[in-house]
Design an enzyme around this catalytic site. Structure first.
Site, short mmCIF file in Angstrom:
data_model
loop_
_atom_site.label_atom_id
_atom_site.label_comp_id
_atom_site.label_asym_id
_atom_site.label_seq_id
_atom_site.Cartn_x
_atom_site.Cartn_y
_atom_site.Cartn_z
N ALA A 76 -44.59 38.27 75.13
CA ALA A 76 -45.50 39.65 75.90
C ALA A 76 -46.93 39.20 76.18
CB ALA A 76 -45.34 40.74 75.03
N ARG A 108 -48.25 38.39 89.72
CA ARG A 108 -47.32 38.92 90.96
C ARG A 108 -47.21 40.40 91.15
NH1 ARG A 108 -42.29 34.94 91.02
NH2 ARG A 108 -43.20 34.63 88.57
N GLY A 116 -47.82 27.91 78.44
CA GLY A 116 -46.19 27.85 78.30
C GLY A 116 -45.61 28.47 77.25
N ASP A 125 -40.34 40.97 79.29
CA ASP A 125 -40.01 41.53 80.74
C ASP A 125 -38.76 41.55 80.99
OD1 ASP A 125 -39.60 38.71 81.16
OD2 ASP A 125 -41.04 38.48 82.70
N GLU A 160 -34.13 21.71 85.51
CA GLU A 160 -34.62 22.59 86.38
C GLU A 160 -34.23 22.32 87.73
OE1 GLU A 160 -36.18 25.41 85.41
OE2 GLU A 160 -36.04 24.79 83.34
N ASN A 220 -40.89 40.18 87.67
CA ASN A 220 -41.93 39.54 87.70
C ASN A 220 -42.80 40.11 88.82
OD1 ASN A 220 -41.86 37.56 85.99
ND2 ASN A 220 -40.00 36.75 87.16
N TYR A 232 -49.27 85.38 86.91
CA TYR A 232 -49.86 84.17 86.23
C TYR A 232 -49.92 84.67 84.61
CZ TYR A 232 -53.08 81.25 83.92
OH TYR A 232 -53.77 80.35 82.92
#
Length: 457
Positions: A10, A16, A78, A103, A155, A228, A366
């Site tokens: 976190a 973004r 990272g 996330d 990847e 994201n 009121y």
């Protein structure tokens, strides 16, 4: 069953999102994303939970409090580097560690439990939570061998044409043998374009050491959604809202139009209550059985009894009893205590007031900073005048009082039990019980006045 630990990532700012609010603190159905993750992880019989924080560290700690230990990632280098920050808390401990991103608010405890069990059953050193997706572009692909074990994670940018046809992807959630994890983390390199340390490299290191690396595939792709940007945030909100509404309906609540009903995650609703379109239920709201809520009502952190109707009205941080009828267009402000069988009608505002059993204010009034007894009738247009520009004062209206229309009760003042206040009165002194109080100018009729005025014109 082995000891279980959890690391929640976190630390990222979430550029973004284009927001002053740190990414994991953005709410989904009223609760920050990271809180959703923590709540689900806590259901897994975890011995120790470590949240890796960075950007907005103090705010994340303020949100989670003592539910977690914390590790600070001062510089974001990272995912492997992030997990390494938990070394002081977890290194050397025997057991299994789950790593999950803060996330991913839709991830379920049941899925993580299945991931743990699969990891333990095959005696793996690493297990990857995977999912199948129609368009896997941009995701890391899971390459399995003929026995179903993971050979590697490739990847997208590094995948061959054949590998790109694989639609099983890495979701970013893992289980690791805890000791093996921290040993492998020491061998992760940042020899890549971004110069960062990536957690999937741990999988490759363990595989090269001859360890068992496996994958567990979830059947629910939606719960792996990582948020994201604001588009993904809205999608997570939609999915979570659908999940929450379905849960209430399966528990005996009628929701007329689930797509246009907004219920936050901590709300509780009793059986046979009907929720009409446009309704927003927030916070720690608790609604009883056989109620009707809406249409277009907003209720935030209120206790509502059984058989109560709240139509096109708003209520906040208050207690509302059973067999109460509120609205349309009423406003219940914080710290109000509305007892059973009360009627609060159209365009009535209640603020920091006790409203006794069977009392009613049917329209255009009121009532603020007041104690209203039982069986009181407050006429149209009546108000408690509670503020002198500096201080607030209390109005007491005892049992059985009748307040005529367009009356002003100038606090501090008490209207005694059974008393009547004549319409149009401005009450500045206490009214004894069973008295009739009239406080208005004497009416004067000037006959033929209009005729004389017209002659002057």
């Amino acid at each position: 069953m082995s000891n279980r630990y959890a690391v929640i990532l976190a630390a990222g700012q979430g550029t973004r999102m284009k927001s002053k609010l740190y990414k994991v603190l953005h709410p989904v159905c009223g609760k920050p994303m990271v809180q959703h993750v923590v709540d689900q992880v806590k259901m897994l019989n975890i011995q120790e939970l470590v949240t890796v924080i960075g950007h907005g560290a103090e705010l994340v700690k303020a949100q989670l409090g003592e539910e977690s230990h914390y590790a600070l990632q001062e510089e974001q280098l990272g995912t492997a580097h992030a997990v390494m920050q938990a070394q002081q808390s977890l290194e050397g401990k025997e057991g299994v560690t789950i790593v999950v991103c803060g996330d991913t608010p839709l991830i379920k405890a049941e899925t993580m439990e299945s991931l743990f069990k699969h990891h333990e059953e095959v005696s793996a050193k690493a297990t990857i939570l995977t999912a199948r997706i129609d368009d896997p572009t941009g995701y890391g692909r899971i390459i399995r061998n003929e026995n179903g074990f993971v050979e590697k994670i490739v990847e997208h940018k590094d995948a061959t044409e054949t590998e790109r046809e694989i639609n099983e992807i890495n979701t970013g959630t893992y289980c690791f043998d805890n000791a093996a994890l921290f040993e492998a983390l020491k061998k992760v390199s940042n020899d890549n374009v971004q110069g960062e340390f990536y957690l999937p490299d741990v999988v490759e290191i363990l595989k090269n050491q001859g360890e068992v690396v496996t994958a567990f595939q979830t059947t629910d792709l939606e719960e792996t959604l990582g948020v994201n940007d604001r588009v993904a945030l809205a999608e997570a909100e939609r999915i979570m809202r659908s999940r929450i509404n379905e849960g209430h309906m399966r528990n005996g609540v009628t929701i007329i139009d689930p797509q246009n009903t907004y219920i936050e995650s901590d709300v509780v609703i009793g059986q046979d209550t009907i929720v009409l379109p446009g309704t927003i239920l927030k916070g720690k709201t608790r609604i009883g059985s056989d109620c009707q809520i809406g249409p277009n009502s907003e209720i935030d952190t209120c206790e509502v009894g059984d058989e109560t109707v709240i139509r096109q009205s708003a209520a906040y941080n208050s207690s509302i009893g059973s067999l109460v009828n509120i609205g349309p267009f009423a406003h219940i402000r914080p710290d109000s205590d509305i007892h059973d069988e009360v009627k609060i009608g159209n365009f009535v505002e209640i603020k920091k007031a006790v409203f006794g059993k069977g009392s009613k204010a049917s329209h255009l009034s009121y009532i603020g900073d007041a104690e209203v007894g039982s069986d009181v009738n407050i006429g149209c247009g009546s108000i408690t005048v509670n503020y002198d520009g500096k201080n607030k004062f209390l109005t007491r209206i005892e049992d059985g009082v009748f307040i005529g229309c367009n009356s002003n009760l100038v606090a501090p003042v008490t209207v005694g039990k059974g008393a009547y206040v004549a319409a149009g009165s401005t009450i500045t002194k206490d009214v004894p019980g069973n008295a009739l109080s009239i406080a208005r100018a004497q009416q004067v009729n000037k006959e033929n006045y209009v005729e004389k005025l017209n002659k002057k014109k």
